[in-house]
Each structure stands twice: as C-alpha cells, then as structure tokens.
Design an enzyme around this catalytic site. Structure first.
Site, PDB file in Angstrom:
ATOM      1  N   SER A 162       7.562   0.880 -24.553  1.00 31.81           N
ATOM      2  CA  SER A 162       8.063  -0.055 -23.526  1.00 31.81           C
ATOM      3  C   SER A 162       7.533  -1.438 -23.871  1.00 31.81           C
ATOM      4  O   SER A 162       6.526  -1.554 -24.578  1.00 31.81           O
ATOM      5  CB  SER A 162       7.526   0.374 -22.161  1.00 31.81           C
ATOM      6  OG  SER A 162       7.711  -0.647 -21.194  1.00 31.81           O
ATOM      7  N   TYR A 213       0.859   2.902 -16.031  1.00 29.12           N
ATOM      8  CA  TYR A 213       2.015   2.919 -16.941  1.00 29.12           C
ATOM      9  C   TYR A 213       1.745   2.042 -18.165  1.00 29.12           C
ATOM     10  O   TYR A 213       1.946   2.472 -19.306  1.00 29.12           O
ATOM     11  CB  TYR A 213       3.266   2.437 -16.201  1.00 29.12           C
ATOM     12  CG  TYR A 213       4.516   2.461 -17.055  1.00 29.12           C
ATOM     13  CD1 TYR A 213       5.116   3.668 -17.393  1.00 29.12           C
ATOM     14  CD2 TYR A 213       5.088   1.284 -17.527  1.00 29.12           C
ATOM     15  CE1 TYR A 213       6.260   3.702 -18.186  1.00 29.12           C
ATOM     16  CE2 TYR A 213       6.231   1.307 -18.317  1.00 29.12           C
ATOM     17  CZ  TYR A 213       6.806   2.517 -18.638  1.00 29.12           C
ATOM     18  OH  TYR A 213       7.939   2.556 -19.426  1.00 29.12           O
TER      19      TYR A 213
HETATM   20  N1  LIG Z   1      14.059   2.169 -17.581  1.00 25.76           N
HETATM   21  C1  LIG Z   1      13.234   1.232 -18.036  1.00 25.76           C
HETATM   22  O1  LIG Z   1      13.195   0.089 -17.518  1.00 25.76           O
HETATM   23  C2  LIG Z   1      12.373   1.494 -19.244  1.00 25.76           C
HETATM   24  C3  LIG Z   1      11.843   0.388 -19.914  1.00 25.76           C
HETATM   25  C4  LIG Z   1      11.030   0.599 -21.022  1.00 25.76           C
HETATM   26  C5  LIG Z   1      10.773   1.893 -21.442  1.00 25.76           C
HETATM   27  N2  LIG Z   1      11.306   2.960 -20.768  1.00 25.76           N
HETATM   28  C6  LIG Z   1      10.972   4.306 -21.252  1.00 25.76           C
HETATM   29  O2  LIG Z   1      12.168   4.960 -21.625  1.00 25.76           O
HETATM   30  C7  LIG Z   1      11.975   6.378 -21.524  1.00 25.76           C
HETATM   31  C8  LIG Z   1      13.166   6.988 -20.785  1.00 25.76           C
HETATM   32  O3  LIG Z   1      13.188   6.494 -19.458  1.00 25.76           O
HETATM   33  P1  LIG Z   1      14.543   6.153 -18.675  1.00 25.76           P
HETATM   34  O4  LIG Z   1      14.490   4.743 -18.301  1.00 25.76           O
HETATM   35  O5  LIG Z   1      15.698   6.668 -19.422  1.00 25.76           O
HETATM   36  O6  LIG Z   1      14.289   6.971 -17.315  1.00 25.76           O
HETATM   37  P2  LIG Z   1      14.948   8.342 -16.753  1.00 25.76           P
HETATM   38  O7  LIG Z   1      16.414   8.202 -16.652  1.00 25.76           O
HETATM   39  O8  LIG Z   1      14.153   8.634 -15.526  1.00 25.76           O
HETATM   40  O9  LIG Z   1      14.621   9.379 -17.896  1.00 25.76           O
HETATM   41  C9  LIG Z   1      13.361   9.994 -18.055  1.00 25.76           C
HETATM   42  C10 LIG Z   1      13.572  11.306 -18.781  1.00 25.76           C
HETATM   43  O10 LIG Z   1      12.292  11.932 -19.002  1.00 25.76           O
HETATM   44  C11 LIG Z   1      12.391  13.293 -18.585  1.00 25.76           C
HETATM   45  N3  LIG Z   1      11.086  13.797 -18.190  1.00 25.76           N
HETATM   46  C12 LIG Z   1      10.171  13.202 -17.383  1.00 25.76           C
HETATM   47  N4  LIG Z   1       9.081  13.974 -17.263  1.00 25.76           N
HETATM   48  C13 LIG Z   1       9.303  15.083 -18.019  1.00 25.76           C
HETATM   49  C14 LIG Z   1       8.550  16.254 -18.303  1.00 25.76           C
HETATM   50  N5  LIG Z   1       7.320  16.460 -17.793  1.00 25.76           N
HETATM   51  N6  LIG Z   1       9.098  17.196 -19.119  1.00 25.76           N
HETATM   52  C15 LIG Z   1      10.332  17.009 -19.631  1.00 25.76           C
HETATM   53  N7  LIG Z   1      11.101  15.924 -19.398  1.00 25.76           N
HETATM   54  C16 LIG Z   1      10.581  14.978 -18.596  1.00 25.76           C
HETATM   55  C17 LIG Z   1      13.419  13.268 -17.440  1.00 25.76           C
HETATM   56  O11 LIG Z   1      14.072  14.516 -17.347  1.00 25.76           O
HETATM   57  P3  LIG Z   1      13.942  15.570 -16.163  1.00 25.76           P
HETATM   58  O12 LIG Z   1      13.723  14.800 -14.888  1.00 25.76           O
HETATM   59  O13 LIG Z   1      15.237  16.301 -16.216  1.00 25.76           O
HETATM   60  O14 LIG Z   1      12.786  16.375 -16.606  1.00 25.76           O
HETATM   61  C18 LIG Z   1      14.426  12.262 -17.987  1.00 25.76           C
HETATM   62  O15 LIG Z   1      15.327  12.893 -18.859  1.00 25.76           O
HETATM   63  C19 LIG Z   1      10.636   6.577 -20.810  1.00 25.76           C
HETATM   64  O16 LIG Z   1       9.647   6.911 -21.755  1.00 25.76           O
HETATM   65  C20 LIG Z   1      10.347   5.208 -20.215  1.00 25.76           C
HETATM   66  O17 LIG Z   1       8.973   4.967 -20.076  1.00 25.76           O
HETATM   67  C21 LIG Z   1      12.113   2.771 -19.677  1.00 25.76           C
END
Ligand SMILES: NC(=O)c1ccc[n+]([C@@H]2O[C@H](COP(=O)([O-])OP(=O)(O)OC[C@H]3O[C@@H](n4cnc5c(N)ncnc54)[C@H](OP(=O)(O)O)[C@@H]3O)[C@@H](O)[C@H]2O)c1
Length: 248
Positions: free
Chosen positions: A139, A153
């Site tokens: 991130s 985080y």
């Molecule tokens: N959105 C942002 O602004 C942003 C910015 C920078 C970086 N990121 C990073 O991008 C990545 C993806 O996030 P996103 O934004 O796409 O959010 P998201 O839509 O909430 O996706 C998160 C994913 O992680 C899975 N997950 C969470 N805990 C888990 C566990 N214990 N075991 C297995 N799967 C798990 C969730 O699946 P289930 O709920 O089905 O398990 C979901 O598929 C993350 O690492 C986040 O930190 C996001």
C-alpha cells in the site's frame, strides 16, 4: 518473466476488489490461476469470469493447513507455481490508544505473516525451477503514513515492504523477483471490513470520487511487472502521494 501465457499464479484475496480484478487481468493475459479467499459465493462469481484455466479454494490464509493445501493443489493442477500474489489484506481504523493487542496481532497475521509464510512455502519450488515472482500487494501506507488513525495498518504494510526489500536482496541472482505493489485509495470493499470499519467506511466515502478503480490498479500492476525496482506504483496517484508525503 515475459509473457504471462500459461504462467501459473496463486491469487489470495481473489473474492473482491483488487484481488478479483488481478485474477481477471492475469487470466485475460493467459495465466492459469488458483484463487482463494473466505467467501465461496464471491469466488464462484469471479472464477467463471476468468477466461483461462483456474480453480478456487475456499479458506483462511492465516491457517497453515489452508496455505499448504493451496500450494499442493496448485502443484497438482498445474505442475508448479510462477507467480505468488499475496493480496489478501485487512484495514483497521481508530486511534492507537483505542486499538487492542488482539487487533494488532490479527492484522499482522493477515497482512504480514500470511504473505511471509506463503512465500517461504512457495520458494523452494521456484528456486528449483530457477524462476518466479513474489508479488506482495502492500500500500502507499507501506511507504508513508498516508492517513491518521491507521497505525496498525501502516505498520503492517511497512513491514510487508521491508520484508519484500530484504527478500529481493536475498534472492538476487536466483531468477526469482520480488515486487511490492503500492496502490493508493482504491474503490473496493476494503473500508467496510476490519476493526473500526463503520467509521472508516463513512470517512472513506468523502474520498470515493478520488479513488482508483480496482481494474485500473490491476492493469497498472500487469503493465509494471517487467519494471526494474522493488516498488510498483500501479497508477499515478500513489506515486504523486509518495513524493508529497515521503517525509511523513
Ligand atoms: N482499497 C484500498 O484503498 C487499498 C489501498 C492500498 C492497498 N490495498 C491492499 O489491497 C489488498 C486488497 O484489498 P482490496 O482493497 O481489494 O479490499 P477487499 O475488496 O476487501 O479485498 C480483500 C480480500 O482479502 C481477503 N481476505 C481478507 N482476510 C482474509 C483471510 N484471513 N483469509 C483469506 N482471505 C482474506 C478477502 O476475502 P474474504 O473476505 O472472502 O476472505 C478479500 O478477497 C489488501 O492487501 C489491501 O491492504 C487496498
């Protein structure tokens, strides 16, 4: 790595957001995929949308048995692993003093230890084949403190970037590369999950129109795979934020 045609990738957190978009993009580029997350119904929506060969395995990425099963099934289905996409991650919102030890530990389990331990389990096979890519979805919060009230985080993502940096050094000359992807705010379900989600999601709504879309992030990741260097900014927004906030 060159073409993604027939390459084998594991994508964690593929049930929504950036992980789902990455799965579609990698598959569209010819990769064969193992997808994982908790939510079966959502994985069952993503998997059929992927044009190439794939399978989905439901489970918790912090569970060592699930990690081992995921890699074993990938090996059995496709004969090896080229790209490990450590994408599953959680946010947490609140002041440092309001956060609990349990919240810190569970966040680090998902955001740091699961990627570290999956990489450790995947690497021997990659080393044997002399090629591979570990793609850690960190991130902008892995490089700077991009917001108030996100200390756990930011700490977990800084740790993931630090791990990626050190691992890349250790793997120099082996044919295995490591990249740390640093997206900026992206319009996903991220803000609706994790500790403090209620306040985080109403706070996030104020920035929704400035957020990248997960498809843009995925396209930027694929476009940047061959770039030199550890940090991959998938869109211009995190690069701009980094130059503005790098001292913070
Ligand atoms: N959105 C942002 O602004 C942003 C910015 C920078 C970086 N990121 C990073 O991008 C990545 C993806 O996030 P996103 O934004 O796409 O959010 P998201 O839509 O909430 O996706 C998160 C994913 O992680 C899975 N997950 C969470 N805990 C888990 C566990 N214990 N075991 C297995 N799967 C798990 C969730 O699946 P289930 O709920 O089905 O398990 C979901 O598929 C993350 O690492 C986040 O930190 C996001």
């Amino acid at each position: 790595m060159g073409s993604l045609e027939n390459r084998v990738a594991v994508v964690t957190g593929a049930s929504s957001g950036i992980g789902a978009a990455l799965a579609l993009a990698l598959s569209g580029a010819g990769a064969r995929l193992a997808l994982t997350a908790h939510r079966r119904d959502r994985l069952e929506e993503v998997a059929p949308g992927c044009p190439g060969q794939n399978f989905a395995l439901v489970g918790d990425i912090t569970d060592p048995r699930h990690r081992t099963a995921l890699l074993k099934e990938t090996e059995a289905a496709f004969g090896g692993l080229d790209i490990l996409v450590n994408n599953a991650g959680l946010g947490a919102w609140g002041t440092f003093l309001d956060s609990t030890e349990e919240e810190w530990r569970s966040l680090f389990e998902v955001n740091l230890f699961a990627p570290v331990l999956l990489a450790r389990e995947a690497l021997p096979g990659m080393l044997k084949r002399g090629r591979g890519l570990i793609l850690n979805i960190a991130s902008i919060g892995g490089l700077v403190a991009h917001s108030d009230k996100v200390s756990a985080y930011v700490a977990s993502k800084h740790a993931l970037v630090g791990f990626s940096r050190a691992l890349a050094r250790d793997l120099a000359g082996t044919g295995i590369r490591v990249k740390a992807v640093c997206p900026h705010l992206t319009s996903t379900e991220f803000f609706e999950t994790g500790p403090g989600a209620e306040e985080m999601s109403s706070e996030a709504e104020k920035f929704r129109e400035f957020m990248d879309r997960p498809e843009e992030v995925a396209a930027g990741v694929l476009a940047g795979l061959e770039e030199e260097g550890l940090i991959l900014f998938p869109t211009p927004r995190p690069a701009r934020a980094y130059s503005k906030l790098r001292g913070v």
